[in-house]
Design a protein around this motif. Structure first.
Motif, PDB file in Angstrom:
ATOM      1  N   MET A   1      35.350  39.014  22.858  1.00 60.72           N
ATOM      2  CA  MET A   1      36.357  38.606  21.869  1.00 60.72           C
ATOM      3  C   MET A   1      37.732  39.041  22.344  1.00 60.72           C
ATOM      4  O   MET A   1      37.938  40.189  22.731  1.00 60.72           O
ATOM      5  CB  MET A   1      36.056  39.234  20.505  1.00 60.72           C
ATOM      6  N   ASP A   3      41.528  40.186  21.959  1.00 58.10           N
ATOM      7  CA  ASP A   3      42.252  40.954  20.953  1.00 58.10           C
ATOM      8  C   ASP A   3      43.332  40.075  20.317  1.00 58.10           C
ATOM      9  O   ASP A   3      44.100  39.394  21.012  1.00 58.10           O
ATOM     10  CB  ASP A   3      42.884  42.189  21.587  1.00 58.10           C
ATOM     11  N   SER A   4      43.405  40.104  18.989  1.00 59.77           N
ATOM     12  CA  SER A   4      44.318  39.230  18.251  1.00 59.77           C
ATOM     13  C   SER A   4      45.553  39.959  17.723  1.00 59.77           C
ATOM     14  O   SER A   4      46.294  39.403  16.909  1.00 59.77           O
ATOM     15  CB  SER A   4      43.586  38.585  17.064  1.00 59.77           C
ATOM     16  N   TRP A  15      48.293  33.579  10.670  1.00 65.81           N
ATOM     17  CA  TRP A  15      47.284  33.903  11.690  1.00 65.81           C
ATOM     18  C   TRP A  15      45.866  33.735  11.159  1.00 65.81           C
ATOM     19  O   TRP A  15      45.062  33.004  11.746  1.00 65.81           O
ATOM     20  CB  TRP A  15      47.473  35.337  12.197  1.00 65.81           C
ATOM     21  N   ARG A  19      42.997  30.849  12.012  1.00 72.63           N
ATOM     22  CA  ARG A  19      41.712  31.189  12.640  1.00 72.63           C
ATOM     23  C   ARG A  19      40.544  30.687  11.797  1.00 72.63           C
ATOM     24  O   ARG A  19      39.529  30.236  12.340  1.00 72.63           O
ATOM     25  CB  ARG A  19      41.612  32.716  12.821  1.00 72.63           C
ATOM     26  N   SER A  23      37.592  28.061  12.866  1.00 75.83           N
ATOM     27  CA  SER A  23      36.189  28.491  12.837  1.00 75.83           C
ATOM     28  C   SER A  23      35.359  27.652  11.873  1.00 75.83           C
ATOM     29  O   SER A  23      34.172  27.934  11.665  1.00 75.83           O
ATOM     30  CB  SER A  23      36.104  29.966  12.435  1.00 75.83           C
ATOM     31  N   VAL A  28      35.666  35.036  10.515  1.00 72.37           N
ATOM     32  CA  VAL A  28      36.382  35.115  11.788  1.00 72.37           C
ATOM     33  C   VAL A  28      36.031  36.425  12.478  1.00 72.37           C
ATOM     34  O   VAL A  28      36.214  37.505  11.906  1.00 72.37           O
ATOM     35  CB  VAL A  28      37.899  35.025  11.568  1.00 72.37           C
ATOM     36  N   ARG A  29      35.521  36.328  13.694  1.00 74.13           N
ATOM     37  CA  ARG A  29      35.264  37.528  14.491  1.00 74.13           C
ATOM     38  C   ARG A  29      36.346  37.641  15.559  1.00 74.13           C
ATOM     39  O   ARG A  29      36.669  36.670  16.229  1.00 74.13           O
ATOM     40  CB  ARG A  29      33.887  37.460  15.162  1.00 74.13           C
ATOM     41  N   THR A  30      36.886  38.852  15.710  1.00 76.91           N
ATOM     42  CA  THR A  30      37.950  39.053  16.673  1.00 76.91           C
ATOM     43  C   THR A  30      38.061  40.543  16.970  1.00 76.91           C
ATOM     44  O   THR A  30      37.170  41.323  16.625  1.00 76.91           O
ATOM     45  CB  THR A  30      39.287  38.492  16.142  1.00 76.91           C
ATOM     46  N   ARG A  31      39.151  40.926  17.600  1.00 75.85           N
ATOM     47  CA  ARG A  31      39.499  42.334  17.783  1.00 75.85           C
ATOM     48  C   ARG A  31      40.931  42.541  17.329  1.00 75.85           C
ATOM     49  O   ARG A  31      41.782  41.684  17.532  1.00 75.85           O
ATOM     50  CB  ARG A  31      39.371  42.770  19.257  1.00 75.85           C
ATOM     51  N   LYS A  36      36.609  45.974  17.133  1.00 70.94           N
ATOM     52  CA  LYS A  36      35.927  44.786  16.647  1.00 70.94           C
ATOM     53  C   LYS A  36      36.249  44.580  15.171  1.00 70.94           C
ATOM     54  O   LYS A  36      36.274  45.528  14.375  1.00 70.94           O
ATOM     55  CB  LYS A  36      34.414  44.928  16.826  1.00 70.94           C
TER      56      LYS A  36
END
Length: 421
Positions: A1, A3-4, A15, A19, A23, A28-31, A36
């Motif tokens: 993932m 980094d956001s 943002w 996202r 999706s 929403v999966r991110t960093r 995480k």
């Protein structure tokens, strides 16, 4: 993932909704900041997020946010019994209807005083002017000493703490310095008020300030003067932060002047409904976050312990499944009564005895008071940049909302803000 953090800083409020669209509406999966993260959306997500068995606050907030917005040792950073005891302090102070009414009345008096001053100026920047009004009002209401020559820089500092919490560079540095100055101002005052006779011992009556100074933690000990100062600021700062909503109310009245007459007359519940729609419609907090307390399951997805969990606030307040035509400003949405607590979340959600903001009643009452004052007032809005940039957190009209030719409305204390209990 990937980094956001940088995209978040660049896109601001847009943002997370962006996202989510990409999706397909899935979590929403991110960093973020290298950690995480998963972002949840919807009323069920509100209930899930505010379950203390699921999400912990301790160690969840990034240090830059604590060092600017909340303060070290603040109620927002606690969990369990320590949080419940400290939260009860704020619930006692900020949920009592008579106390809320007293603060709104004090704001009304300060607005009348300020309005007389504004009428003598050709140009008034409402954002700056209202920040001073709210700073003076909340200090008077809370019983916190504030000399007249301290007003300007105290208002500036309280605004800076909010303005810089989600920023990098100069805005963030100003916020940190502002917090340090205000904690250093208030800690000696806490010690001084503790040395005074208690109410009933020929001393002054109980005030918000004295109540915080006398508060004891879950172990039965007084808060340190520094922590007490932090919690005093957590009464003063959020009240002054209503400045953002107040300027949005001015923006709404300018864009939709048809609401002025009903708001000025303050028919049953209209001031309250108008304030709620301002909170829903305009951007304030984009999301809130915590840490997964254990291995969790959400929408068929596993969330590992320690994962940062975000709850989408801005997106939920503009969800077309909950709010038909969500980008249409319409106070009538609230004329029939309160919205479900897990649908209207501009300042967060959850139960009042949990992590839900205890200052919501204060925000709505004070905002309705300011909005009614503006609706009754006469002023011109000269040509200026009234755009509200979504990439900036927190955001406001670029110009600060400049008015000219301000005319003071006649004082009228007969109208009470009626709204559902």
């Amino acid at each position: 993932m990937i980094d956001s953090t940088l995209p978040l800083l660049l896109q601001g409020y847009a943002w997370l909704p962006d996202r989510r669209r990409r999706s397909g509406g899935a979590p929403v999966r991110t960093r973020l900041l290298g950690k995480k993260a998963i972002a949840l959306h919807g009323p069920a997500a509100v209930r899930f997020f505010y379950d203390e068995q699921h999400i912990h606050r301790q160690d969840a907030l990034p240090q830059p946010v604590i060092n600017t917005l909340f303060g070290q040792g603040a109620v927002h950073t606690l969990d369990g019994q320590r949080h419940r005891v400290r939260k009860a302090l704020f619930t006692e102070l900020l949920k009592d209807p008579s106390a809320v009414r007293e603060l709104a009345d004090q704001v009304d008096r300060e607005l009348e005083r300020a309005g007389a001053e504004w009428s003598g100026h050709q140009r008034v920047v409402l954002f700056d002017a209202l920040a001073k009004v709210l700073t003076r009002a909340v200090h008077t209401w809370a019983g916190v000493p504030l000399a007249e020559d301290e007003l300007r820089y105290t208002a500036r500092d309280l605004i800076a703490m909010v303005d810089g919490f989600a920023a990098v560079g100069p805005r963030h540095l100003r916020a940190r310095r502002a917090r340090r100055r205000q904690e250093e101002r208030l800690a000696p005052l806490v010690e001084a008020v503790r040395a005074e006779p208690s109410p009933g011992e020929d001393g002054p009556g109980s005030t918000v300030f004295r109540t915080v100074a006398a508060h004891k933690d879950a172990g039965g000990a007084l808060l340190t003067p520094h922590t007490a100062a932090v919690e005093v600021l957590n009464v003063l700062r959020p009240t002054v932060a209503i400045t953002w909503f107040a300027v949005f109310a001015a923006h709404a009245l300018h864009r939709h002047p048809g609401h002025r007459s009903a708001l000025a007359a303050d028919g049953p519940g209209y001031g309250w409904a108008f304030a709620q729609e301002v909170r829903r419609f305009y951007p304030f907090a984009p999301f809130v976050g915590g840490l997964a307390a254990e291995r969790l399951e959400w929408a068929g997805r596993t969330i590992a312990p320690g994962t940062m969990v975000l709850l989408d606030l801005y997106g939920l307040d503009h969800d077309p499944d909950l709010w038909p035509e969500p980008y249409r400003f319409d106070p009538s949405r609230f004329l029939s009564g309160p919205a479900p607590a897990d649908a209207l979340v501009p300042q967060g959600g959850g139960p009042v005895d949990g992590h839900r903001c205890p200052g919501e009643d204060v925000t709505v009452s004070v905002l309705a008071t300011v909005a009614r004052f503006l609706a009754r007032s006469a002023y011109e809005v000269p040509e200026q940049d009234l755009r509200i940039p979504l990439e900036r957190i927190p955001t406001a009209p670029r110009s600060g909302f400049v008015v000219s030719g301000f005319a003071v409305p006649p004082a009228d204390r007969s109208a009470e803000d009626q709204h559902p209990a």
